[in-house]
Design a protein around this motif. Structure first.
Motif, PDB file in Angstrom:
ATOM      1  N   THR A   7     -33.902  64.807  52.936  1.00 40.73           N
ATOM      2  CA  THR A   7     -33.815  63.338  53.238  1.00 40.73           C
ATOM      3  C   THR A   7     -32.832  62.792  53.373  1.00 40.73           C
ATOM      4  N   PHE A   8     -31.566  63.174  52.740  1.00 37.13           N
ATOM      5  CA  PHE A   8     -30.054  62.751  52.721  1.00 37.13           C
ATOM      6  C   PHE A   8     -29.461  63.515  53.867  1.00 37.13           C
ATOM      7  N   ALA A   9     -29.764  64.253  54.641  1.00 37.85           N
ATOM      8  CA  ALA A   9     -29.357  64.980  55.716  1.00 37.85           C
ATOM      9  C   ALA A   9     -29.731  64.301  56.800  1.00 37.85           C
ATOM     10  N   VAL A  10     -31.042  63.597  56.910  1.00 33.89           N
ATOM     11  CA  VAL A  10     -31.254  62.912  58.063  1.00 33.89           C
ATOM     12  C   VAL A  10     -30.352  61.576  58.328  1.00 33.89           C
ATOM     13  N   PHE A  11     -29.966  60.950  57.137  1.00 31.99           N
ATOM     14  CA  PHE A  11     -29.216  60.007  57.326  1.00 31.99           C
ATOM     15  C   PHE A  11     -27.572  60.219  57.767  1.00 31.99           C
ATOM     16  N   PHE A  12     -27.136  61.513  57.244  1.00 31.17           N
ATOM     17  CA  PHE A  12     -26.059  61.847  57.439  1.00 31.17           C
ATOM     18  C   PHE A  12     -25.689  62.354  58.898  1.00 31.17           C
ATOM     19  N   VAL A  13     -26.868  62.978  59.651  1.00 29.66           N
ATOM     20  CA  VAL A  13     -26.930  63.402  60.848  1.00 29.66           C
ATOM     21  C   VAL A  13     -26.859  61.933  61.640  1.00 29.66           C
ATOM     22  N   GLY A  14     -27.630  61.122  61.404  1.00 32.69           N
ATOM     23  CA  GLY A  14     -27.748  60.045  61.961  1.00 32.69           C
ATOM     24  C   GLY A  14     -26.390  59.321  62.085  1.00 32.69           C
TER      25      GLY A  14
END
Length: 395
Positions: free
Chosen positions: A276-283
Motif C-alpha cells: 500500500t505504501f509502495a503505491v504512493f511512493f511510486v506515484g
C-alpha cells in the motif's frame, strides 16, 4: 493623467471588483466555472481551427465530447465512490478505535516509562474523545453537504448553466480578448501585454498541466490500491488525485488514509501494508520525475506555499468559488510582484548611485548643445542651437 490619479483609479477599480465578488459570490459559481472551462478548452478549439474547422462547429464538437465524458465518469465512477464513501463513514469510528488499540498495545512499555502507570488510561481517553469528535464532525459535514438545499441548487446550476456559459465564451473567446486589448491604455500597451502573456503562461501552465497530473495520479492511485485489495481504494485514490492540485497535500492525505486503513485491514501481514505504501511512493516518483516536469514545467512561477495559502484563504472566504479563483489570482499576483521587484531593482530606491547619475546627466543636458550649421542662400552661415534630444536612458 497624473500618477496619483492613475493609482486612485486602479485602487477604486480593485475595490469595486472585490465588493462585487463579495456581494455576488452566491451566484457566480457556474459563471466562473464556465469561464475556467472555456479557458481550459480554448487551445483545443484553436487546434480545430488550424485543421480547417470553423470556431462554432469546433466548439460544439469539443463541448459534446466533454459532456459525454463527464456523463460517463458520473455513471461509472461516482456510484462506486459514493458507496465507498458511505461505507467509510460508517466504519470510521471502528477504524479509529482499532488504530488506537494497536498504538496503545505496541507502545505500552514506552508510554508507561515516559508517563507512568496511569498514562495509558489518560491517552486512551483523550484520543478517544478527539477521534470521536472528529468523526462526528466529518460525518455531520458530509451529511449537511449532500442534504442541504443550497448545495443541491449549486450542483444543478453547475450541471446546467456552466456548459451554456462555457459554450458562448468559447465561441467568442478571440473576439473578447481583442475587445479587452482595445481597452488597454495605449501608452503602456506593450508592458501590459507582456504582463498578460506572463500571467497566461503561469495560469495555463499550472491549471492545464496540474489538471492532467491530478487525473493521471488519481487513476493510478485508485487502480493501484484496488489491485492491492485495500478497502475504499477507489475513494482514497480519487481523493488523493483531486487533492494533488494542492502540492504535497494530496500525496500526504492519501498516504495517511491508506496507511491507516491498511494497518487495520492487513495487520499483522506487513507485505500488503508495504505494498500500500509502495503505491504512493511510486506515484510520487512518477509525479516528481515525469509528470510535473513534462506537463507543468518550471516556468509556472507559483510557489507551493503561496498556492496553499491562496487556496485556503480564498476557500475560507468564498467557498468553492474561492477555490476556482485562487490559482489565477495567485499566479497574477506573482507576476505583478515580480514586475514590481524588477522595477524596484532598476530604481534609485534600490541603488542611490542611480539618483546621482541621473542628476549629473540632467546637468549635462542643460549644458550640452547640438549646433547645426547650415549655409544661407547669400553664402553666409546660420547657427541654430537646440537642446540635446532626450534618450531612453535620460528618462
Amino acid at each position: 493623467m497624473s500618477f496619483q490619479r492613475q493609482v486612485g483609479f486602479w485602487v477604486t477599480a480593485l475595490a469595486v471588483a472585490i465588493l462585487a465578488l463579495v456581494l455576488l459570490r452566491g451566484i457566480l459559481l457556474p459563471f466562473v466555472a464556465g469561464l475556467a472551462l472555456a479557458y481550459l478548452l480554448d487551445p483545443l478549439a484553436n487546434r480545430f481551427e488550424r485543421m480547417g474547422i470553423r470556431r462554432l462547429p469546433a466548439t460544439i464538437i469539443i463541448l459534446c465530447m466533454f459532456v459525454l465524458l463527464f456523463i460517463l465518469v458520473l455513471m461509472v465512477i461516482v456510484p462506486v465512490a459514493a458507496n465507498q464513501l458511505a461505507a467509510f463513514v460508517a466504519k470510521l469510528p471502528a477504524t479509529v478505535a482499532r488504530l488506537q488499540q494497536l498504538a496503545v498495545d505496541h507502545g505500552r512499555p514506552l508510554i508507561e516509562r515516559l508517563g507512568g502507570p496511569g498514562a495509558i488510561g489518560d491517552i486512551e481517553g483523550s484520543l478517544g474523545n478527539i477521534m470521536s469528535q472528529g468523526a462526528s464532525w466529518f460525518a455531520g459535514f458530509l451529511q449537511s453537504l449532500w442534504s442541504g438545499g443550497q448545495a443541491l441548487v449549486g450542483i444543478f446550476s453547475l450541471l446546467v448553466i456552466t456548459p451554456v456559459v462555457a459554450f458562448y465564451l468559447l465561441v467568442d473567446w478571440e473576439r473578447m480578448v481583442n475587445k479587452v486589448d482595445s481597452w488597454l491604455p495605449r501608452r503602456h500597451l506593450a508592458t501590459i501585454r507582456q504582463l498578460a502573456r506572463e500571467m497566461d503562461r503561469a495560469i495555463a501552465g499550472f491549471l492545464r498541466g496540474q489538471a492532467l497530473v491530478c487525473l493521471i495520479l488519481g487513476t493510478f492511485y485508485a487502480v493501484g490500491l484496488s489491485l492491492v485489495g485495500l478497502n475504499f481504494g477507489v475513494l482514497i485514490g480519487l481523493l488523493s488525485g483531486i487533492l494533488t492540485f494542492i502540492p504535497y497535500v494530496g500525496s500526504l492525505t492519501g498516504l495517511v488514509l491508506s496507511g491507516g486503513v491498511a494497518i487495520v485491514q492487513f495487520w499483522p501481514d506487513w507485505t500488503w501494508i508495504a505494498a500500500t505504501f509502495a503505491v504512493f511512493f511510486v506515484g510520487q516518483f512518477i509525479e516528481g520525475n515525469i509528470l510535473s516536469p513534462k506537463l507543468v514545467g518550471d516556468a509556472v512561477g507559483v510557489h507551493p506555499v503561496w498556492l496553499m495559502f491562496a487556496l485556503l484563504a480564498f476557500g475560507s472566504l468564498f467557498g468553492f468559488l474561492g477555490l476556482l479563483l485562487a490559482v489565477p489570482i495567485a499566479a497574477a499576483i506573482g507576476v505583478l510582484m515580480r514586475f514590481a521587484l524588477r522595477q524596484y531593482m532598476d530604481s534609485p530606491f534600490y541603488d542611490s548611485r542611480r539618483m546621482v547619475l541621473s542628476a549629473e546627466e540632467t546637468r549635462e543636458i542643460q549644458q550640452v548643445k547640438v549646433i547645426a550649421v547650415t549655409t544661407s542662400p547669400e553664402g553666409g552661415q546660420t547657427t541654430a542651437v537646440e537642446p540635446r534630444q532626450r534618450t531612453d536612458r535620460d528618462e
